[in-house]
Design a protein around this motif. Structure first.
Motif, mmCIF file in Angstrom:
data_model
loop_
_atom_site.group_PDB
_atom_site.id
_atom_site.type_symbol
_atom_site.label_atom_id
_atom_site.label_comp_id
_atom_site.label_asym_id
_atom_site.label_seq_id
_atom_site.Cartn_x
_atom_site.Cartn_y
_atom_site.Cartn_z
ATOM 1 N N ILE A 14 0.915 -1.490 -0.118
ATOM 2 C CA ILE A 14 0.201 -0.208 -0.037
ATOM 3 C C ILE A 14 0.883 1.229 0.172
ATOM 4 O O ILE A 14 2.333 1.333 0.470
ATOM 5 C CB ILE A 14 -1.276 -0.113 1.213
ATOM 6 N N VAL A 15 0.292 2.383 -0.024
ATOM 7 C CA VAL A 15 1.377 3.662 -0.131
ATOM 8 C C VAL A 15 -0.380 4.942 1.182
ATOM 9 O O VAL A 15 -1.123 4.410 1.272
ATOM 10 C CB VAL A 15 0.602 4.606 -1.548
ATOM 11 N N MET A 16 0.997 5.107 1.740
ATOM 12 C CA MET A 16 0.697 5.739 2.705
ATOM 13 C C MET A 16 1.075 7.476 2.477
ATOM 14 O O MET A 16 2.125 7.647 2.037
ATOM 15 C CB MET A 16 1.668 5.630 4.210
ATOM 16 N N ILE A 17 0.129 8.129 2.251
ATOM 17 C CA ILE A 17 0.523 9.399 1.941
ATOM 18 C C ILE A 17 -0.034 10.215 3.028
ATOM 19 O O ILE A 17 -1.166 10.048 3.968
ATOM 20 C CB ILE A 17 -0.434 10.531 1.297
ATOM 21 N N PHE A 18 1.109 10.732 4.061
ATOM 22 C CA PHE A 18 0.939 11.683 5.539
ATOM 23 C C PHE A 18 0.964 13.210 4.906
ATOM 24 O O PHE A 18 2.038 13.757 4.824
ATOM 25 C CB PHE A 18 2.020 10.859 6.743
ATOM 26 N N VAL A 19 0.221 14.010 5.354
ATOM 27 C CA VAL A 19 0.228 14.949 5.265
ATOM 28 C C VAL A 19 0.655 16.364 6.470
ATOM 29 O O VAL A 19 -0.286 16.153 7.216
ATOM 30 C CB VAL A 19 -1.037 15.691 4.505
ATOM 31 N N ALA A 99 4.186 -2.919 -8.117
ATOM 32 C CA ALA A 99 5.417 -4.060 -7.660
ATOM 33 C C ALA A 99 5.387 -5.240 -6.994
ATOM 34 O O ALA A 99 6.369 -6.152 -6.286
ATOM 35 C CB ALA A 99 6.685 -3.884 -8.376
ATOM 36 N N LYS A 100 4.250 -4.575 -6.264
ATOM 37 C CA LYS A 100 3.614 -5.947 -4.654
ATOM 38 C C LYS A 100 5.616 -6.097 -3.974
ATOM 39 O O LYS A 100 6.600 -7.005 -3.323
ATOM 40 C CB LYS A 100 3.892 -7.320 -4.555
ATOM 41 N N LYS A 101 6.416 -4.412 -3.652
ATOM 42 C CA LYS A 101 7.541 -4.292 -2.849
ATOM 43 C C LYS A 101 7.306 -3.884 -1.181
ATOM 44 O O LYS A 101 8.448 -4.383 -0.635
ATOM 45 C CB LYS A 101 8.296 -3.216 -3.292
ATOM 46 N N GLY A 102 6.205 -3.708 -1.294
ATOM 47 C CA GLY A 102 5.713 -3.177 0.111
ATOM 48 C C GLY A 102 5.113 -2.094 0.135
ATOM 49 O O GLY A 102 4.621 -1.617 -0.931
ATOM 50 N N THR A 103 4.679 -1.673 1.846
ATOM 51 C CA THR A 103 4.644 -0.366 2.118
ATOM 52 C C THR A 103 5.335 0.777 1.368
ATOM 53 O O THR A 103 7.009 0.465 2.587
ATOM 54 C CB THR A 103 4.650 -0.078 3.714
ATOM 55 N N SER A 104 4.961 1.692 0.951
ATOM 56 C CA SER A 104 5.775 3.225 0.953
ATOM 57 C C SER A 104 5.030 4.187 1.734
ATOM 58 O O SER A 104 3.856 4.676 1.152
ATOM 59 C CB SER A 104 5.720 3.270 -1.161
ATOM 60 N N VAL A 105 5.611 5.168 1.878
ATOM 61 C CA VAL A 105 5.468 6.291 3.241
ATOM 62 C C VAL A 105 6.387 7.670 2.455
ATOM 63 O O VAL A 105 7.139 7.606 2.548
ATOM 64 C CB VAL A 105 5.669 6.010 5.011
ATOM 65 N N VAL A 106 4.768 8.420 2.060
ATOM 66 C CA VAL A 106 5.237 9.836 1.527
ATOM 67 C C VAL A 106 3.919 10.603 2.322
ATOM 68 O O VAL A 106 3.353 11.078 2.269
ATOM 69 C CB VAL A 106 4.529 9.508 0.142
ATOM 70 N N GLU A 107 5.445 11.035 3.047
ATOM 71 C CA GLU A 107 5.247 12.648 4.168
ATOM 72 C C GLU A 107 5.021 13.873 2.752
ATOM 73 O O GLU A 107 6.546 13.558 2.285
ATOM 74 C CB GLU A 107 6.160 12.810 5.465
ATOM 75 N N VAL A 108 3.950 14.458 3.109
ATOM 76 C CA VAL A 108 4.081 15.856 2.421
ATOM 77 C C VAL A 108 4.053 16.780 3.249
ATOM 78 O O VAL A 108 3.138 17.066 4.186
ATOM 79 C CB VAL A 108 2.836 15.706 1.237
ATOM 80 N N VAL A 109 5.263 17.113 2.962
ATOM 81 C CA VAL A 109 5.065 18.813 4.324
ATOM 82 C C VAL A 109 4.813 19.920 4.131
ATOM 83 O O VAL A 109 4.555 20.490 2.622
ATOM 84 C CB VAL A 109 7.164 19.642 5.034
#
Length: 143
Positions: A14-19, A99-109
């Motif tokens: 999954i993708v976690m987007i953290f604002v 691509a089933k690589k695992g969790t991605s985390v994108v923090e957006v400041v």
């Protein structure tokens, strides 16, 4: 936080987007977990204090330590160049999930000019001058 950490530790694709705008802007401007030390909010009118409110939470720093995360990055949206980098980070995160690589985390400041009671231009300036010291931009993990 608990559910996010456990999902990331499992390596969910999954993708976690953290604002991160350092405030709970949609609920009246209360202190958030990422509110900076000394930053004034509706619930910390004299500024966040470590002895009373604890330290700001650096969620991406926690997430990068988990074995299930493959990509952890902190980007911003205060300039056109920064927006392009954030867009590229989001694209990479979704490619990792596919691509089933695992969790991605994108923090957006980001800013909250309403909650910060600043014009958009002043909010961008305040963010660059104050938030990037605590939340520096860039990739924290890239497997």
């Amino acid at each position: 936080t608990a559910e996010s950490i456990h999902a990331a530790n499992r390596g969910e694709n999954i993708v976690m987007i953290f604002v991160n705008n350092a405030i709970y802007g949609m609920t009246g401007g209360q202190m958030a977990p990422t509110t900076l030390i000394g930053q004034k909010t509706a619930t910390t009118p004299y500024g966040r204090r470590v002895d009373l409110n604890g330290h700001p939470l650096e969620i991406t720093n926690l997430m990068k330590e988990l074995d299930g995360t493959c990509y952890v990055t902190r980007q911003a949206v205060h300039t056109p160049a920064a927006v392009r980098k954030t867009k590229a980070a989001l694209k990479k995160a979704f490619e990792n999930a596919i691509a089933k690589k695992g969790t991605s985390v994108v923090e957006v400041v980001s800013t909250c000019n309403t909650g910060w009671k600043l014009s958009p231009e002043k909010a961008n300036q305040w963010m660059a001058e104050h938030m990037f010291e605590k939340y520096p931009l860039g990739d924290l993990k890239n497997n």
